[in-house]
Design a protein around this motif. Structure first.
Motif, mmCIF file in Angstrom:
data_model
loop_
_atom_site.group_PDB
_atom_site.id
_atom_site.type_symbol
_atom_site.label_atom_id
_atom_site.label_comp_id
_atom_site.label_asym_id
_atom_site.label_seq_id
_atom_site.Cartn_x
_atom_site.Cartn_y
_atom_site.Cartn_z
ATOM 1 N N TRP A 46 0.804 -1.221 0.000
ATOM 2 C CA TRP A 46 0.000 0.000 0.000
ATOM 3 C C TRP A 46 0.836 1.270 0.000
ATOM 4 O O TRP A 46 0.419 2.298 -0.535
ATOM 5 N N LEU A 295 0.649 -15.681 16.283
ATOM 6 C CA LEU A 295 1.677 -14.938 15.547
ATOM 7 C C LEU A 295 1.056 -13.704 14.907
ATOM 8 O O LEU A 295 -0.160 -13.496 14.961
ATOM 9 N N GLY A 296 1.908 -12.884 14.330
ATOM 10 C CA GLY A 296 1.422 -11.694 13.622
ATOM 11 C C GLY A 296 1.215 -10.511 14.556
ATOM 12 O O GLY A 296 1.766 -10.453 15.663
HETATM 13 P P1 FAD Z 1 -3.360 -9.527 8.758
HETATM 14 O O1 FAD Z 1 -2.524 -9.831 7.581
HETATM 15 O O2 FAD Z 1 -3.920 -8.148 8.888
HETATM 16 O O3 FAD Z 1 -4.552 -10.590 8.768
HETATM 17 C C1 FAD Z 1 -5.491 -10.702 9.800
HETATM 18 C C2 FAD Z 1 -6.660 -11.525 9.287
HETATM 19 O O4 FAD Z 1 -7.519 -11.886 10.388
HETATM 20 C C3 FAD Z 1 -7.515 -10.758 8.286
HETATM 21 O O5 FAD Z 1 -7.732 -11.534 7.137
HETATM 22 C C4 FAD Z 1 -8.799 -10.520 9.053
HETATM 23 O O6 FAD Z 1 -9.956 -10.456 8.216
HETATM 24 C C5 FAD Z 1 -8.848 -11.723 9.977
HETATM 25 N N1 FAD Z 1 -9.738 -11.527 11.121
HETATM 26 C C6 FAD Z 1 -9.958 -10.376 11.790
HETATM 27 N N2 FAD Z 1 -10.900 -10.567 12.718
HETATM 28 C C7 FAD Z 1 -11.255 -11.880 12.654
HETATM 29 C C8 FAD Z 1 -12.198 -12.678 13.377
HETATM 30 N N3 FAD Z 1 -12.983 -12.162 14.326
HETATM 31 N N4 FAD Z 1 -12.300 -13.993 13.057
HETATM 32 C C9 FAD Z 1 -11.527 -14.526 12.070
HETATM 33 N N5 FAD Z 1 -10.635 -13.811 11.351
HETATM 34 C C10 FAD Z 1 -10.508 -12.495 11.645
HETATM 35 N N6 FAD Z 1 4.882 -5.334 6.660
HETATM 36 C C11 FAD Z 1 6.115 -5.573 6.124
HETATM 37 O O7 FAD Z 1 6.686 -6.622 6.387
HETATM 38 N N7 FAD Z 1 6.727 -4.674 5.297
HETATM 39 C C12 FAD Z 1 6.123 -3.522 4.944
HETATM 40 O O8 FAD Z 1 6.689 -2.743 4.180
HETATM 41 C C13 FAD Z 1 4.826 -3.234 5.459
HETATM 42 N N8 FAD Z 1 4.199 -2.097 5.120
HETATM 43 C C14 FAD Z 1 2.921 -1.889 5.557
HETATM 44 C C15 FAD Z 1 2.272 -0.744 5.129
HETATM 45 C C16 FAD Z 1 0.960 -0.502 5.498
HETATM 46 C C17 FAD Z 1 0.271 0.737 5.018
HETATM 47 C C18 FAD Z 1 0.268 -1.448 6.323
HETATM 48 C C19 FAD Z 1 -1.171 -1.220 6.710
HETATM 49 C C20 FAD Z 1 0.927 -2.581 6.771
HETATM 50 C C21 FAD Z 1 2.265 -2.820 6.404
HETATM 51 N N9 FAD Z 1 2.963 -3.950 6.835
HETATM 52 C C22 FAD Z 1 4.224 -4.197 6.341
HETATM 53 C C23 FAD Z 1 2.441 -4.781 7.944
HETATM 54 C C24 FAD Z 1 1.819 -6.121 7.544
HETATM 55 O O9 FAD Z 1 0.830 -5.945 6.569
HETATM 56 C C25 FAD Z 1 1.231 -6.815 8.773
HETATM 57 O O10 FAD Z 1 2.196 -6.833 9.804
HETATM 58 C C26 FAD Z 1 0.801 -8.255 8.487
HETATM 59 O O11 FAD Z 1 -0.223 -8.270 7.524
HETATM 60 C C27 FAD Z 1 0.355 -8.950 9.764
HETATM 61 O O12 FAD Z 1 -0.158 -10.218 9.508
HETATM 62 P P2 FAD Z 1 -1.355 -10.792 10.406
HETATM 63 O O13 FAD Z 1 -1.640 -12.151 9.871
HETATM 64 O O14 FAD Z 1 -1.047 -10.632 11.841
HETATM 65 O O15 FAD Z 1 -2.598 -9.804 10.121
#
Ligand code: FAD
Length: 411
Positions: A46, A295-296
């Motif tokens: 993004w 994680l995450g």
């Molecule tokens: P996410 O990928 O956000 O996924 C979470 C999932 O859980 C989603 O699909 C959501 O719908 C689901 N969920 C939510 N609530 C529920 C529920 N109640 N029940 C079931 N499922 C649910 N990272 C980098 O490494 N490099 C970068 O350059 C970088 N730049 C970024 C720039 C921007 C503008 C943004 C917004 C983020 C950036 N990131 C970057 C960060 C990265 O996108 C996140 O750290 C990463 O996506 C985290 O993974 P996650 O699985 O924890 O969460």
């Protein structure tokens, strides 16, 4: 049908990577992934959408297309956890039982904590790269601004990708610089925190760009209110919370919202006092419930909340979950790796890579790529290599760049 060996909460970066990592180690494992949304976002793209380099459509795929074969998708939102019963509750009060649970629901964007912000996002010059639908508007605003004032804000930590608020500023300034209009634009960065970047080794190179773009740094100022029609942003001084708000007019405002654990996580029995999922920071195993891993962005480990961190965490979780199931004989250790490619201009990136305690963890020798200096190779990595590494490597369980350290355990 309402019981699975492994249940994963969330099909984001972490959830899909763990599912694939488990399948690549153990193809017959019965896995279900619970995700309410139809689409999966590559959020690291993004910044480049807002900078006019990527199309928004390059950053989205259907959830159906990213969930690995032979993993069941339960299209619902998780509402509650009953870890003593090895059970979760999904919308509509359906229950799902598990032997092992992996929790990775990401972080919540608290747009409503800034008065007036939600109402004006996407108009009046107010934008944010933190939303898929708004990142293209950032680029619209940047292209159209020829003079005036551009304001960029950063909320309190922790946030996902802590570098993203300033990346938006650098990419915008680079465009204005190259168009020859930067001298007519007043650039302001308002950061709730007290430093430009949390790992000091990267600050000198970033400061060179702050100077080049003649951006004004305002530390310990938190965005609390936006009046879109009047084009005024208001900030609370962190050190003097009772002092009158600091107001500034803008022509363009790039706002990053405060962030917190998702509500259903915050109120659950699996979190610490601050509402983040309570895991051991090395094994990513839950501290009280050994059959739960996480994680995450939603965990309480003190790493940088990035997809790069999730890429390293996924094989650790897969390994240690299979250790619990008696399949794997060694435990894997996560060292806190996270990465933040700071896009300081189109064509150059300062590649911050670090682990727990701010320890620098370069993935390449410094003679190839010195992360503390702006680098063309690092830009190439960000623009050309990281997207396929994400879609074809991390999400498919091909762990080219994520081999965790393991620790032999004598059973
Ligand atoms: P996410 O990928 O956000 O996924 C979470 C999932 O859980 C989603 O699909 C959501 O719908 C689901 N969920 C939510 N609530 C529920 C529920 N109640 N029940 C079931 N499922 C649910 N990272 C980098 O490494 N490099 C970068 O350059 C970088 N730049 C970024 C720039 C921007 C503008 C943004 C917004 C983020 C950036 N990131 C970057 C960060 C990265 O996108 C996140 O750290 C990463 O996506 C985290 O993974 P996650 O699985 O924890 O969460």
């Amino acid at each position: 049908d309402h019981s699975h060996a492994v249940v994963i909460v969330g099909a984001g970066a972490g959830g899909v990577a763990v599912a694939s990592s488990l399948k690549s180690r153990c193809p017959d494992l019965d896995i279900a992934i619970v995700e309410p949304n139809e689409v999966h976002y590559y959020q690291p793209g993004w910044t480049l959408v807002g900078g006019g380099v990527f199309n928004a459509n390059d950053t989205v795929r259907t959830v159906a297309s990213v969930i690995p074969n032979n993993v069941k998708w339960i299209k619902a939102g998780v509402a509650a956890f009953a870890p003593k019963e090895n059970m979760i509750v999904v919308d509509g009060c359906r229950t799902i039982k598990y032997e092992h649970l992996v929790v990775c629901p990401g972080i919540k964007l608290d747009w409503n904590k800034v008065e007036g912000l939600s109402e004006t996002l996407g108009e009046n010059g107010v934008t944010s790269n933190y939303r898929f639908d708004l990142a293209p508007y950032t680029w619209e605003l940047v292209k159209n601004l020829k003079k005036g004032k551009a304001v960029f804000t950063q909320p309190p930590m922790p946030i996902k990708c802590a570098g993203a608020p300033q990346k938006a500023m650098y990419m915008s300034c680079d465009h204005w610089f190259k168009e020859g209009v930067l001298n007519d634009i007043n650039v302001e960065f308002y950061n709730t925190g007290a430093v430009l970047f949390g790992v000091k080794e990267y600050v000198p190179a970033l400061m060179e760009y702050i100077k080049k773009y003649h951006a004004n740094l305002n530390f310990e100022h938190q965005l609390v209110k936006v009046d879109g029609k009047a084009k005024v942003a208001s900030f609370k001084k962190v050190a003097e919370p009772d002092a009158p708000l600091v107001e500034t007019e803008f022509d363009m405002l790039h706002a990053v919202p405060p962030q917190s654990p998702p509500d259903f996580i915050k109120v659950s029995p699996i979190v610490d006092a601050n509402g983040w999922i309570d895991v051991d920071q090395s094994t990513l195993q839950h501290k009280s419930f050994p059959n739960i891993f996480a994680l995450g962005d939603a965990i309480n480990a003190p790493n940088a909340k990035t997809a790069a961190a999730a890429r390293m965490q996924a094989p650790v979780v897969a390994n240690n979950l299979l250790y619990e199931r008696g399949v794997q004989t060694d435990k894997a250790i996560y060292n806190g790796y996270g990465s933040c490619p700071l896009t300081v201009e189109r064509g150059k990136v300062i590649l911050a890579e670090f682990g727990y305690g701010g320890k620098i963890l370069n993935s390449m020798p410094t003679w190839v790529l010195d992360g503390t200096k702006p680098s063309r190779l690092a830009w190439y990595l960000k623009e050309k290599l990281l997207p396929p590494i994400y879609w074809e490597g991390m999400l498919k369980g091909r762990e080219w760049l994520a081999k965790p350290e393991t620790q032999h355990i004598n059973k």
